[in-house]
Design an enzyme around this catalytic site. Structure first.
Site, PDB file in Angstrom:
ATOM      1  N   LYS A  52       0.924  -1.224   0.037  1.00 40.71           N
ATOM      2  CA  LYS A  52       0.013   0.148   0.010  1.00 40.71           C
ATOM      3  C   LYS A  52       0.938   1.018   0.033  1.00 40.71           C
ATOM      4  O   LYS A  52       1.406   1.740   1.189  1.00 40.71           O
ATOM      5  CB  LYS A  52      -0.868   0.060   1.215  1.00 40.71           C
ATOM      6  CG  LYS A  52      -1.976   1.179   1.062  1.00 40.71           C
ATOM      7  CD  LYS A  52      -2.431   1.847   2.264  1.00 40.71           C
ATOM      8  CE  LYS A  52      -1.708   3.054   2.960  1.00 40.71           C
ATOM      9  NZ  LYS A  52      -1.672   4.059   1.749  1.00 40.71           N
TER      10      LYS A  52
ATOM     11  N   GLU B 213       9.501   1.138  10.696  1.00 38.84           N
ATOM     12  CA  GLU B 213      10.448   2.167  10.710  1.00 38.84           C
ATOM     13  C   GLU B 213       9.772   3.438  10.894  1.00 38.84           C
ATOM     14  O   GLU B 213       9.251   4.066   9.926  1.00 38.84           O
ATOM     15  CB  GLU B 213      11.289   2.241   9.201  1.00 38.84           C
ATOM     16  CG  GLU B 213      11.908   1.031   8.970  1.00 38.84           C
ATOM     17  CD  GLU B 213      13.181   0.794   9.658  1.00 38.84           C
ATOM     18  OE1 GLU B 213      13.672   1.762  10.380  1.00 38.84           O
ATOM     19  OE2 GLU B 213      13.807  -0.436   9.501  1.00 38.84           O
TER      20      GLU B 213
ATOM     21  N   CYS C  36      13.403  10.829   7.771  1.00 38.09           N
ATOM     22  CA  CYS C  36      13.365  10.205   9.066  1.00 38.09           C
ATOM     23  C   CYS C  36      14.484  10.313   9.638  1.00 38.09           C
ATOM     24  O   CYS C  36      14.822  10.167  10.622  1.00 38.09           O
ATOM     25  CB  CYS C  36      12.667   8.946   9.362  1.00 38.09           C
ATOM     26  SG  CYS C  36      12.967   7.742   8.058  1.00 38.09           S
TER      27      CYS C  36
ATOM     28  N   GLU D 105      10.014  15.917  15.045  1.00 41.58           N
ATOM     29  CA  GLU D 105      10.663  15.888  13.848  1.00 41.58           C
ATOM     30  C   GLU D 105      10.028  17.025  12.933  1.00 41.58           C
ATOM     31  O   GLU D 105       8.805  17.361  12.999  1.00 41.58           O
ATOM     32  CB  GLU D 105      10.239  14.648  12.949  1.00 41.58           C
ATOM     33  CG  GLU D 105      11.408  13.617  12.875  1.00 41.58           C
ATOM     34  CD  GLU D 105      10.813  12.555  11.975  1.00 41.58           C
ATOM     35  OE1 GLU D 105      11.836  12.155  11.386  1.00 41.58           O
ATOM     36  OE2 GLU D 105       9.778  12.217  12.235  1.00 41.58           O
TER      37      GLU D 105
END
Ligand code: ADP
Length: 518
Positions: free
Chosen positions: A212, A287, A321, A418
């Site tokens: 997906k 992750e 990331c 982040e």
């Protein structure tokens, strides 16, 4: 992330940047006609080797973040299509998993060759739907393809064990077998590489897959899947569904035929998938988000530190990331580093990734831009100073000026979470112990970077950092041959390298008894 760039069911959702679209836009779809192989532009999902529309005919617009142009309308799928994709993956598992490693390896190698021979087209799709500069997109295609090549080779090295027995008439063996059907959910920031680094080891180990991709970047995923079909990968071994994220996600989670979920994306969605996997006790690789510290010590080579931290921060406009989220700079080198770093940032060209010389593309959507603004406002209200940038770019759309903030501390939002944008916060620190403390003072633990010319210090600090990856005097360290993954809330499991394939394998212990002497 909310769907700011997509329209569901023909209805436009929250696309405030569209106001700017008119004066910047080219003819819709014009850019995709630049594909050398026009057949690579797919708009349907792939289920059981067939390209299919969504069962209710719904579509999603895929747009170019640099211009607002509509690139394509792709099938907006949900639970039913996903169920069928799972069934086809389940049915093809028995034949795919029974092929020899060398047979699977040849299919993967063909796929690798096709990705490489279509790299310009794939890079064009990446730049168009994701925004990163074409040169960076080409780099992603090579990086992404390398996972397929690496795991094509690794397929042949899935060795079991023979364990010295505790009894003379027994033989103890360990077999490694594929886990079964894998659900792979991927983000928009690496539209190709996040897929290949999951699908490569999955197929190599004998698993079959339902992918997906992100609703922002399905075109690259579909083109890659088309190349997989061209490579001869059998129908059903690789399926692609896209559209309604939670409808697709929930169906994958609820199915007892899906034995593993592999996910790259936000920590919030990762936690949902972890909780949702409990009911059917699936194997998980996650992750998730990072909060990478980049530590520049007084003894660093300043040129190496500037170049490395610039690369670690501004790759993909700060939208990875592993991007440096906090640049910790020791007091003795702070002024010198800040000046040299800001000068380097000032030289970066912002614009449409298809234009020459651009190193900074747009952000993915309006929500990303709003987040950057919120973080910068929070930092400046708490004492940070803007050294460079600090506002939306005059190009409009979702372009933001590459920004450097000074005097940031670990209490500010920008150091806690982040930012996922082109903002480099500089945090001064005094001692090595302070730096380690600040660096580890977070729930994240994906990538960290250190810049120092001292070998003992590089060992000490690398060992003390609670992170899954550490770059020493290097800002770009990801490679298919090394393990990638985080500790703490940055995730579970590793991708790439010889360790990455273990995530798709189960161990089976076989005890052969009554082996009497003749
Ligand atoms: P980002 O903020 O980087 O977009 P997300 O975690 O929202 O990260 O998205 C990463 C991937 O997870 C995308 O493919 C997205 O569609 C998918 N996703 C989002 N919500 C869900 C969900 N509830 N279930 C399954 N997948 C989801």
């Amino acid at each position: 992330m909310a769907m700011h760039r997509v329209a569901l069911h023909g209805r436009h959702l929250l696309a405030s940047s569209r106001l700017l679209r008119r004066h910047m836009s080219m003819e819709p779809q014009a850019a995709v006609t630049r594909l050398k192989e026009s057949g690579l532009l797919k708009t349907q999902g792939l289920v059981g080797g067939k390209w299919i529309d969504s069962y209710d005919g719904k579509t999603i617009e895929v747009t170019n973040p640099a211009t607002g142009d509509v690139l394509a309308n792709v099938a907006c799928m949900s639970g039913q299509e996903t169920s069928d994709a799972i069934s086809s993956a389940y049915n093809s598992f028995s034949s795919w998993s029974k092929l020899t490693a060398s047979e699977r390896s040849k299919f993967l190698r063909n796929w690798y060759d096709l990705i490489i021979s279509h790299k310009e087209d794939l890079a064009l799709l990446i730049t168009l739907e994701q925004g990163k500069p074409l040169k960076e997109a080409l780099g992603e295609v090579t990086y992404g393809a390398n996972f397929i090549e690496f795991f094509a080779e690794e397929a042949k090295r899935i060795y079991g064990d023979i364990i010295p027995s505790t009894l003379a008439d027994r033989r103890l063996l360990v077999l490694k077998q594929p886990v079964g059907v894998v659900g792979a959910i991927t983000p928009w920031n690496f539209p190709l590489a996040m897929i290949t680094r999951k699908v490569g080891p999955a197929l190599a180990s004998g698993c079959t897959v339902v992918v997906k991709p992100s609703e922002y970047t399905p075109l690259t995923a579909l083109a890659a899947a088309d190349l997989a079909l061209q490579a001869g990968i059998p129908p059903g071994a690789l399926n692609v569904v896209m559209g309604n994220a939670s409808g697709i996600g929930d169906t994958l989670l609820q199915s007892s035929q899906v034995r593993k979920i592999t996910f790259t994306g936000s920590t919030a969605v990762g936690k949902k998938l972890m909780a949702g996997s409990a009911n059917t006790v699936k194997k998980l690789s996650l992750e998730l988000g990072g909060n990478a510290p980049c530590i520049v010590f007084d003894d660093a080579d300043i040129d190496v530190a500037v170049k490395g931290s610039l690369a670690a921060k501004f790759r993909n406009s700060g939208q990875t990331c592993v991007c440096a989220n906090r640049i910790l700079v020791q007091e003795g080198i702070y002024e010198k580093f800040a000046n040299a770093f800001a000068k380097a940032v000032q030289n970066m060209q912002v614009g449409n990734g298809l234009a020459e010389g651009i190193s900074q593309g747009p952000l993915i959507n309006e929500a990303a831009l709003t987040k950057v603004e919120k973080f910068i406002n929070d930092a400046t209200s708490k004492g940070a100073n803007i050294i460079l940038g600090g506002k939306r770019h005059s190009l409009g759309m979702t372009f933001y000026e590459p920004t450097v903030l000074g005097n940031v501390n670990n209490k500010m939002l920008i150091a806690r979470e982040e930012v996922f944008g082109p903002v480099a916060p500089l945090l001064p620190f005094k001692t090595e112990e302070d730096a380690i403390h600040i660096a580890n003072d977070t729930n994240a633990g994906l990538a960290a970077y250190i810049f120092t010319t001292s070998i003992p210090r590089s060992w000490r600090v690398s060992e003390a950092l609670e992170y899954g990856l550490v770059g020493v005097n290097e800002g770009l360290i990801s490679t298919e041959v090394a393990p990638f993954g985080g500790v703490k809330q940055s995730g579970l499991g590793r991708e790439g390298s010889k360790y990455g394939i273990d995530e798709f394998l189960e161990l089976k212990y076989v005890c052969m008894g009554n082996m009497k002497e003749a």
